[in-house]
Design an enzyme around this catalytic site. Structure first.
Site: not given
Length: 434
Positions: A35, A122, A152-153, A155, A252-253, A263, A324
């Site tokens: 990597k 986290t 608090f990312l 993606e 988020f609705l 996450c 997503k």
């Protein structure tokens, strides 16, 4: 300011590239030699909008370097970020901290001058103090302070989230550590974005609380979508109506096939395990986890119901496998439950994803993979939209109709309107809409 970031996964690589953009001298470290070699050659192991360009830019400026040597990389650094993975333990579901403590041991044996050590991974409440103890047990004379700095990312928009954050949370107690962290985030504070200084445990809890709350919002609107289908209501209008309330907000609705990703599934389970350790009930989060798990099976049943539960032998084109859009991340994607359930009931799956097929091929079996979205539809009995990729929002519906054996679209992301489909002669099924 010189910093080292240990771990070149999603969080570590995005953080390193963004810190370099802020003007810091950054070295990203990973034990995966292949990597690191790829990164040195300008090859990016993950897909994230704008990341490749940022990495290449600061590889050229010299502000972003890559190494497999933690010992060499942390010498004379002002701060070390621990950004390794904390996957759920296969038996308990709690965050597995073996990589965090392995790194802590190496740091203990490598630092020489005063250093701020930052948990970016986290981690459960109390981890920062355990890491501090682990380092001091190995190197009692080490001069360092411990900080918790959760990420608090989102993606797909991680570069923007890092550069224009809602807030930066810094869990720190030592004045020297706070001063170093304020210098690291000077660019952010100069732009007017808020920085919240808290205690260590508080910072760790903020991360889990935020993700659990967002997972709850998603699950809540998904359950309302089910109720709308029974009552004739429109969940989109319901979401808009409650989202206009400033106390609730519209984010988020959006109803869908259930939350996934790196996450929410992991962090809700970790929060439940933390609560259990402290003999504290968290019934809301526990229910959210159970409802979301069932949601994915319900979506497979919803697809089968279009064929009167006789889906055996049907060719189903699946568009989108990542959890997503704008990411190649397959971690806990709803597709990993929906697709096998469809296969279990006898459906044949033809699949396409703009960025996630390489990862999906490692996790799903017996799928015919197509070169593009239209090729996936050829001769299929229905199209199922699982991920809201932009190109799926711009389908030529005449081509879709002609490619399909039967003109059926099952849209689990509500990206089209029913009347639009009816006008062209396509049977259309969505979530929570009449």
């Amino acid at each position: 300011m010189r910093i080292a970031i240990i771990g070149t996964g999603y969080v570590g690589l995005v953080s390193g590239a963004c810190f370099a953009e802020f003007g810091l001298d950054v070295t990203c470290v990973d034990i995966d030699a292949d990597k690191i070699e790829c990164l040195k050659n300008g090859e990016i192991p993950i897909y994230e909008q704008g990341l490749k360009e940022l990495v290449l830019k600061h590889k050229d400026t010299g502000r972003l370097k890559f190494s497999t040597s933690l010992k060499q990389s942390v010498k004379n650094t002002d701060a070390i970020f621990i950004a390794v993975g904390t996957p759920p333990h296969p038996e308990t579901g709690d965050a597995d901290l073996k990589y965090v403590f392995a790194v802590a041991g190496e740091i203990a044996r490598s630092i020489n001058d005063y250093t701020v050590i930052i948990d970016k991974s986290t981690v459960p409440v109390g981890t920062a103090r355990l890491v501090e103890k682990a380092i001091r047990d190995i190197n009692p004379n080490a001069d360092f302070d411990m900080v918790s700095n959760p990420e608090f990312l989102r993606e797909g928009v991680a570069i923007e989230d890092f550069s224009k954050p809602d807030r930066v949370v810094i869990g720190a107690e030592a004045p020297r550590a706070i001063a170093v962290m304020q210098e690291i985030y000077q660019y952010i504070s100069d732009q007017g974005y808020p920085i919240l200084i808290t205690g260590l445990e508080t910072a760790e809890l903020i991360k889990y609380a935020a993700n659990a709350f967002l997972a709850t919002k998603i699950t809540f609107i998904n359950e309302l979508a089910d109720l709308c289908e029974k009552t004739g209501g429109n969940v989109i209008d319901v979401a808009n109506g409650i989202g206009m309330d400033g106390r609730i907000g519209s984010k988020f609705l959006q109803p869908g096939p259930g939350y996934g990703g790196s996450c929410f599934p992991k962090d809700t389970l970790a929060l439940l395990n933390t609560a259990k350790q402290f003999n504290c009930s968290m019934q809301i989060v526990d229910t959210v986890v159970k409802v979301n798990n069932q949601r994915k099976i319900n979506m497979a049943n919803k697809i089968a119901a279009v064929f009167d539960d006789n889906i055996a032998g049907k060719n189903i084109a699946i568009l989108g496998f990542t959890f997503k859009a704008e990411t190649d991340d397959m971690r806990d994607s709803p597709s990993l439950d929906i697709v096998p359930e469809l296969q279990r009931t006898g459906a044949n799956i033809i699949g396409f994803d703009p960025q996630g097929m390489d990862q999906a091929k490692k996790l799903l079996n017996n799928i015919t993979w197509a070169d593009d979205q239209y090729a996936a539809m050829h001769g299929a009995d229905a199209v199922v939209i699982l991920t809201e990729w932009r190109q799926f929002k711009e389908l030529d519906l005449n081509i879709v109709k002609n490619k399909l054996t039967s003109p059926i679209i099952i849209d689990l992301r509500n990206i089209y309107e029913k009347q639009q489909m009816l006008d062209i002669g396509i049977q259309y099924y969505s979530i929570g809409r009449p």
